[in-house]
Design a protein around this motif. Sequence first.
Motif, PDB file in Angstrom:
ATOM      1  N   ASP A   8      58.012 -17.256 -93.611  1.00 53.44           N
ATOM      2  CA  ASP A   8      57.421 -16.189 -94.422  1.00 53.44           C
ATOM      3  C   ASP A   8      55.895 -16.160 -94.302  1.00 53.44           C
ATOM      4  O   ASP A   8      55.165 -16.260 -95.279  1.00 53.44           O
ATOM      5  CB  ASP A   8      57.909 -16.329 -95.879  1.00 53.44           C
ATOM      6  N   HIS A  10      54.176 -13.570 -93.007  1.00 50.60           N
ATOM      7  CA  HIS A  10      53.721 -12.225 -93.391  1.00 50.60           C
ATOM      8  C   HIS A  10      52.367 -11.873 -92.770  1.00 50.60           C
ATOM      9  O   HIS A  10      51.462 -11.373 -93.469  1.00 50.60           O
ATOM     10  CB  HIS A  10      53.688 -12.074 -94.921  1.00 50.60           C
ATOM     11  N   ASP A  50      60.253 -13.323 -91.494  1.00 47.05           N
ATOM     12  CA  ASP A  50      59.064 -12.690 -92.054  1.00 47.05           C
ATOM     13  C   ASP A  50      57.833 -13.246 -91.345  1.00 47.05           C
ATOM     14  O   ASP A  50      56.842 -13.652 -91.963  1.00 47.05           O
ATOM     15  CB  ASP A  50      58.981 -12.854 -93.583  1.00 47.05           C
ATOM     16  N   HIS A 196      62.722 -16.694 -97.048  1.00 45.07           N
ATOM     17  CA  HIS A 196      62.958 -15.489 -97.855  1.00 45.07           C
ATOM     18  C   HIS A 196      62.496 -15.608 -99.306  1.00 45.07           C
ATOM     19  O   HIS A 196      61.955 -14.653 -99.842  1.00 45.07           O
ATOM     20  CB  HIS A 196      64.446 -15.120 -97.808  1.00 45.07           C
ATOM     21  N   HIS A 198      60.339 -17.850-100.703  1.00 48.15           N
ATOM     22  CA  HIS A 198      58.944 -18.280-100.899  1.00 48.15           C
ATOM     23  C   HIS A 198      58.804 -19.326-101.995  1.00 48.15           C
ATOM     24  O   HIS A 198      57.863 -19.286-102.787  1.00 48.15           O
ATOM     25  CB  HIS A 198      58.044 -17.088-101.254  1.00 48.15           C
TER      26      HIS A 198
HETATM   27 FE   LIG Z   1      59.021 -13.235 -97.073  1.00 47.68          FE
END
Ligand SMILES: [Fe+2]
Length: 266
Positions: A8, A10, A50, A196, A198
Amino acid sequence: MLIAQITDLHVVEPGARLLGEIDTNACLARCVARLQGLQPQPDLMLITGDLVNDGTPAQYTHLRALLAPLAMPLYVLPGNHDSRAPLRNAFSDHTRLPTGEDGPFLHHVVEAGPLRVIMLDTVVAGETGGRLCPERLAWLDARLSEAPHRPTLIAMHHPPFVTGIPFMDRIGLDGAEDFAALIARFPNVERITCGHVHRPVQARVGGTVAGICPSTAHQIYLTFDNGQPDAWVGEPPAFQLHLWHEAAGLLTHTVMVEERPAGRLD
Ligand SMILES: [Fe+2]
């Protein structure tokens, strides 16, 4: 065998901030520097989705630049913020990643010394939640049946369990019950590791241990209140190290990116 996992990330365009305020790119740069300083170095690293925030080619280009200092082999999976085609293009040098001719999913297997790692794609294009449809479960069944006695780590983006955090459980994984029934047939599945959500959460799934790795950037606000809207929190960025131990099996350590003062205990 030492396996690092980050998740994640991002990543956004250079100079941009997620939601106008979270500097996810700087967070990843700090995490990469921390990973570079680890001794011993991990043998390989898993990135469980992510990778970028909006799935654009420009974001993947920047992701590759941010990851470039790492010498260890990287294995990647998409999350719900990724787009498979640009991701595959950005990692076209990763020969283990399936091409479009192999089907729509980016599943693959990594032989990691004493451990087998199955990278399982849970993404549904255009949706936030994930799915393990019969086709994906059949692929997983076939891979597990190939080596039913080899210690196996399954990596996936969406966790196959509820977390008790209502706004995250609403965007969970369809097919988790069938997945758990499949896993229960394979006691060699040492661990399931995900992203997913976090934040670090553990649960029993199909008789094995399943866990979530925290994000390299922002974490999800912890609440068990059904009325709480989606929210993030600036809790410390972290990653995980999965150490294969001959006697104990797989040992998972959560590591904060930020280094704090340290000293001898005696
Ligand atoms: Fe995420």
